[in-house]
Design an enzyme around this catalytic site. Sequence first.
Site, PDB file in Angstrom:
ATOM      1  N   GLU A  98       0.631  -1.318   0.094  1.00 42.57           N
ATOM      2  CA  GLU A  98      -0.017  -0.092   0.023  1.00 42.57           C
ATOM      3  C   GLU A  98       0.856   1.352  -0.026  1.00 42.57           C
ATOM      4  O   GLU A  98       2.051   1.269   0.542  1.00 42.57           O
ATOM      5  CB  GLU A  98      -0.888   0.030   1.409  1.00 42.57           C
ATOM      6  CG  GLU A  98      -2.197  -0.600   1.020  1.00 42.57           C
ATOM      7  CD  GLU A  98      -3.178   0.427   0.398  1.00 42.57           C
ATOM      8  OE1 GLU A  98      -2.655   1.465  -0.296  1.00 42.57           O
ATOM      9  OE2 GLU A  98      -4.479   0.380   0.630  1.00 42.57           O
ATOM     10  N   ASP A  99       0.164   2.378  -0.535  1.00 42.24           N
ATOM     11  CA  ASP A  99       1.018   3.684  -0.526  1.00 42.24           C
ATOM     12  C   ASP A  99       0.950   4.284   0.915  1.00 42.24           C
ATOM     13  O   ASP A  99       2.020   4.560   1.757  1.00 42.24           O
ATOM     14  CB  ASP A  99       0.590   4.619  -1.430  1.00 42.24           C
ATOM     15  CG  ASP A  99      -0.926   4.718  -1.579  1.00 42.24           C
ATOM     16  OD1 ASP A  99      -1.624   4.005  -0.927  1.00 42.24           O
ATOM     17  OD2 ASP A  99      -1.356   5.478  -2.162  1.00 42.24           O
ATOM     18  N   ASP A 102      -4.254   5.188   6.551  1.00 41.08           N
ATOM     19  CA  ASP A 102      -4.826   6.348   7.064  1.00 41.08           C
ATOM     20  C   ASP A 102      -5.431   5.899   8.409  1.00 41.08           C
ATOM     21  O   ASP A 102      -5.134   5.725   9.133  1.00 41.08           O
ATOM     22  CB  ASP A 102      -5.331   6.977   5.952  1.00 41.08           C
ATOM     23  CG  ASP A 102      -5.856   8.387   6.168  1.00 41.08           C
ATOM     24  OD1 ASP A 102      -6.136   8.767   7.237  1.00 41.08           O
ATOM     25  OD2 ASP A 102      -5.927   9.384   5.186  1.00 41.08           O
ATOM     26  N   PHE A 151      -2.541  16.703   3.878  1.00 39.81           N
ATOM     27  CA  PHE A 151      -2.911  16.173   2.709  1.00 39.81           C
ATOM     28  C   PHE A 151      -1.985  16.128   1.943  1.00 39.81           C
ATOM     29  O   PHE A 151      -0.947  17.042   1.642  1.00 39.81           O
ATOM     30  CB  PHE A 151      -4.183  16.978   2.190  1.00 39.81           C
ATOM     31  CG  PHE A 151      -4.660  16.369   1.100  1.00 39.81           C
ATOM     32  CD1 PHE A 151      -5.703  15.701   1.121  1.00 39.81           C
ATOM     33  CD2 PHE A 151      -4.025  16.415  -0.323  1.00 39.81           C
ATOM     34  CE1 PHE A 151      -6.221  14.912   0.220  1.00 39.81           C
ATOM     35  CE2 PHE A 151      -4.505  15.626  -1.388  1.00 39.81           C
ATOM     36  CZ  PHE A 151      -5.695  14.866  -1.175  1.00 39.81           C
ATOM     37  N   ARG A 164       0.136  11.905  -9.154  1.00 40.50           N
ATOM     38  CA  ARG A 164       0.668  10.604  -8.557  1.00 40.50           C
ATOM     39  C   ARG A 164       2.250  10.569  -8.995  1.00 40.50           C
ATOM     40  O   ARG A 164       2.810   9.667  -8.471  1.00 40.50           O
ATOM     41  CB  ARG A 164      -0.140   9.310  -9.028  1.00 40.50           C
ATOM     42  CG  ARG A 164      -1.512   9.338  -8.587  1.00 40.50           C
ATOM     43  CD  ARG A 164      -2.343   8.074  -9.181  1.00 40.50           C
ATOM     44  NE  ARG A 164      -3.587   8.094  -9.076  1.00 40.50           N
ATOM     45  CZ  ARG A 164      -4.443   7.750  -7.961  1.00 40.50           C
ATOM     46  NH1 ARG A 164      -3.728   7.369  -6.855  1.00 40.50           N
ATOM     47  NH2 ARG A 164      -5.661   7.766  -8.113  1.00 40.50           N
TER      48      ARG A 164
HETATM   49  C1  PRP Z   1      -6.024   5.431  -0.322  1.00 38.76           C
HETATM   50  C2  PRP Z   1      -4.776   4.565  -0.195  1.00 38.76           C
HETATM   51  C3  PRP Z   1      -5.105   3.471   0.560  1.00 38.76           C
HETATM   52  C4  PRP Z   1      -6.409   4.071   1.273  1.00 38.76           C
HETATM   53  C5  PRP Z   1      -5.919   4.369   2.861  1.00 38.76           C
HETATM   54  O1  PRP Z   1      -6.595   5.013  -1.528  1.00 38.76           O
HETATM   55  O2  PRP Z   1      -4.067   4.119  -1.566  1.00 38.76           O
HETATM   56  O3  PRP Z   1      -5.541   2.459  -0.223  1.00 38.76           O
HETATM   57  O4  PRP Z   1      -6.758   5.349   0.639  1.00 38.76           O
HETATM   58  O5  PRP Z   1      -6.794   4.838   3.365  1.00 38.76           O
HETATM   59  P1  PRP Z   1      -7.428   4.348   4.920  1.00 38.76           P
HETATM   60  O6  PRP Z   1      -6.451   3.839   5.463  1.00 38.76           O
HETATM   61  O7  PRP Z   1      -8.129   5.491   5.287  1.00 38.76           O
HETATM   62  O8  PRP Z   1      -8.390   3.067   4.550  1.00 38.76           O
HETATM   63  P2  PRP Z   1      -7.584   5.769  -2.010  1.00 38.76           P
HETATM   64  O9  PRP Z   1      -8.885   5.350  -1.983  1.00 38.76           O
HETATM   65  O10 PRP Z   1      -7.503   7.309  -2.193  1.00 38.76           O
HETATM   66  O11 PRP Z   1      -7.737   5.150  -3.898  1.00 38.76           O
HETATM   67  P3  PRP Z   1      -6.315   5.447  -4.860  1.00 38.76           P
HETATM   68  O12 PRP Z   1      -4.989   4.511  -4.513  1.00 38.76           O
HETATM   69  O13 PRP Z   1      -6.892   4.693  -6.201  1.00 38.76           O
HETATM   70  O14 PRP Z   1      -6.081   6.992  -4.991  1.00 38.76           O
END
Ligand code: PRP
Length: 180
Positions: A98-99, A102, A151, A164
């Site tokens: 995962e990136d 949160d 952010f 990105r």
């Molecule tokens: C982001 C990120 C994780 C998630 C983390 O994805 O890549 O998958 O949010 O957040 P959390 O811990 O609150 O669940 P996003 O929904 O923004 O999708 P993307 O990667 O396609 O931008």
Amino acid sequence: MQRDIEEVLVSRETISEMVRTLGKRISEDYEGQELVLIGVLKGGFVFLADLMREITIPVDMDLISVSSYGAQTRSSGVVRIIKDIDITITNKHVLIVEDIVDTGLTLKHLKELLSTRGPASIKVAAAFDKPSRRKVEIEAEYKGIVIPDKFVIGYGLDYAGKYRNLPDLCTLSPKVYSKA
Ligand code: PRP
């Protein structure tokens, strides 16, 4: 694009060092085991691409796409698969890539979902961590860099689908989102 950046929070050099360190640890920990890396789209693909090249043992990889929380607000915590992996993970060691972690909701549900498929183990590698935002108790076993509750964009992370491709992790200038 550069003028939309407020500040560089984590430089590409620091990111690269973090990826090297995690790649080395993962290579040692999974030596002799069947490891599958599962990148979470879209944000996770940049880290996945870098991390897998710092891993020195053979690995299989695939990508999964989940809708963060359906049509509900983020707090609903429901994760739906948009694109599933093609490979079988039964009896294999899975590392979700995962990136960012949160609230932790995405990971919690993804882990639960993948664990129904009988993997030997499931762990998580996350490039960035915002522990101050956590809503569920979950930690990445391979955690990159802890960041404050700001952010952030870049290194796979977007604002409205953009940024990105920034190589550093940055904060977005408020003038960008005040226009939205
Ligand atoms: C982001 C990120 C994780 C998630 C983390 O994805 O890549 O998958 O949010 O957040 P959390 O811990 O609150 O669940 P996003 O929904 O923004 O999708 P993307 O990667 O396609 O931008």
